[in-house]
Structure formats: C-alpha cells, structure tokens
Design an enzyme around this catalytic site. Structure first.
Site, PDB file in Angstrom:
ATOM      1  N   HIS A 226     -22.409  37.749  19.665  1.00 49.44           N
ATOM      2  CA  HIS A 226     -22.325  39.208  19.656  1.00 49.44           C
ATOM      3  C   HIS A 226     -22.677  39.826  21.001  1.00 49.44           C
ATOM      4  CE1 HIS A 226     -26.767  39.184  18.942  1.00 49.44           C
ATOM      5  NE2 HIS A 226     -26.719  40.381  19.495  1.00 49.44           N
TER       6      HIS A 226
ATOM      7  N   ASP B 205     -23.015  32.980  15.076  1.00 48.82           N
ATOM      8  CA  ASP B 205     -23.241  33.847  16.235  1.00 48.82           C
ATOM      9  C   ASP B 205     -23.496  33.039  17.513  1.00 48.82           C
ATOM     10  OD1 ASP B 205     -23.378  36.504  17.296  1.00 48.82           O
ATOM     11  OD2 ASP B 205     -25.540  36.312  17.430  1.00 48.82           O
TER      12      ASP B 205
ATOM     13  N   SER C  90     -31.566  38.886  22.130  1.00 49.67           N
ATOM     14  CA  SER C  90     -30.408  38.272  21.482  1.00 49.67           C
ATOM     15  C   SER C  90     -29.890  37.084  22.283  1.00 49.67           C
ATOM     16  CB  SER C  90     -29.281  39.295  21.333  1.00 49.67           C
ATOM     17  OG  SER C  90     -29.577  40.236  20.347  1.00 49.67           O
TER      18      SER C  90
END
Length: 241
Positions: free
Chosen positions: A56, A103, A186
């Site tokens: 992402h 992801d 992230s």
C-alpha cells in the site's frame, strides 16, 4: 513529529536487536516521505540488495527508480526522538514482486549500500508459526528509527479484524507493551523472538495514548503469494531452492 511514547533505537531496549536495527531504512518516493522497509537476506547469502516493504506504500514499476532509502536515520541520544542525520542513503530500485492480500512489495535496490553504512540483512521464517512475542523496528512518521515490543502471543486474522483465523492473511498485535507504530511505520519488519522477520506492517489503530491493535502481512503467505515470480518472495529469496 513522532509521538513521545516511541523508543529510540539507540536506547538500551534496542541493545539485543542491533543487527536487525541496521537492516531497517526509511524511504522517500519522488522526494516524498513514504514508508519503512527492511533489507532481507536470501538463501545464497550473496548480499543481493532486496528491500521488503508494504504494497500500500504504492511503489511500482513506474516510480521504483525514484525510491531513496535512508540508513541509520536515528536519534543521537535515547529520548531525543529527533536530531537524526539523512546523510547516508541509497538511490533507485527495481520493482520485483507484490502481493496485495498480504500487503507485500519487494524491491531490489539499484546499488549495494555503501559498506561504511554497515547495513545488515535480516533473516526470516517462512513457516507461518505464530510467535509468542514480537518486536517491530520502524520509522514512525518517517522520523527517526524506533523499536516497539509486544510481550504476548500474536494471532492470525483478517486485516483489521480479530476473529481467528479469519482469512489468515495477517498477524495481529493486540497492543504494544512498549512503544507504538504510526503512519510512516508502514512496511516495517516484525520479528519473532528468534530475531527472524515474519511480516511487514500493513496498518492498524495503534498510537501513543491507546492500547489498540496492529496488523502485519504474513511473510509465510507472501512466500508463495500468487504463484508467479512477480507475486511471491520465494523466487527472489530462495535462489538455491
């Protein structure tokens, strides 16, 4: 800036994790602060500069050359949460694989990090075992590097859900016992007690001031991914089969 509950990696809590800390970097894409990633070893141990991050974070074949990874971006003193240097970096990458259910994105950096930076390569565990505890090394807010600790067992769930096992794509951290994560964390690595990488941060609700949960895409799922070289890790990280 990052929240005050974060723990600088130079603090004593990071002493047992120096090798892993040295494999984690913050990165920009086209000059914009983006996410965190980790150098990962392969079975040949040949130092191919593979860099694991999150899907992402939106690195793709169209912008992979615009990635700049910053190494050793750390506070000079425990508790500073600031003051790090951006003088050590590696420019450019080649997109290798992505798998959205876990992801995962894998890049290969365009050059080896300068040996003077003393960057390391993290080991990993693709067995899918659920760890009894976990450690995260990350750049909260894409600021100076931090370390977080979960002292309780994790669980296998769906992203942003707590039912076990759900679709089995993610590892859930119920709440951090020390530190937290933030946007910018992230793509950062999650390690088991054996110091092996088992996932990368997708997202969650954790922040300074709460005891909320986070979810990490499972390395074991990314290993086989979608069954093609461009959707799995095994082709790149296991050249010796």
């Amino acid at each position: 800036k990052q929240g005050a509950c974060n723990i600088d990696v130079v603090c004593p809590q990071g002493d047992d994790w120096r090798n892993e800390i040295a494999s984690v970097g913050a990165y920009t894409v086209s000059g914009t602060d983006t996410c965190t990633g980790t150098m990962v070893n392969n079975t040949a141990g040949d130092e191919t500069p593979y860099f694991l991050t999150a899907d992402h974070c939106s690195v793709s074949t169209s912008n992979d050359q615009a990635v700049v990874v910053y190494w050793n971006f750390e506070s000079p003193n425990c508790g500073d949460l600031s003051g790090g240097s951006l003088s050590q970096f590696t420019t450019g990458s080649t997109f290798r694989a992505e798998y959205s259910p876990s992801d995962m994105t894998l890049l290969e950096l365009s050059a080896l990090p300068d040996p003077a930076f003393q960057v390391s390569y993290s080991g990993w565990d693709n067995s899918g075992a659920v760890p009894s505890a976990a450690v995260a090394i990350h750049h909260p807010g894409v600021d100076e590097k931090a370390i977080s600790f979960e002292n309780d067992p994790l669980s296998i769930t769906t992203y942003l859900q707590s039912d076990v096992p759900g679709d089995s794509t993610h590892l859930r951290v119920a709440d951090w016992d020390l530190g937290t994560t933030e946007p910018g964390s992230s793509g950062s690595a999650l390690y088991d007690p054996n110091h092996r990488l088992i996932g990368q941060l997708h997202g969650g609700y954790a922040a300074c001031g709460n005891d909320r949960d986070d979810w990490y895409g499972r390395f074991s799922l990314s290993w086989t991914g979608g069954g093609t070289d461009s959707t799995r890790l095994s082709n790149w990280l296991d050249p010796l089969n």
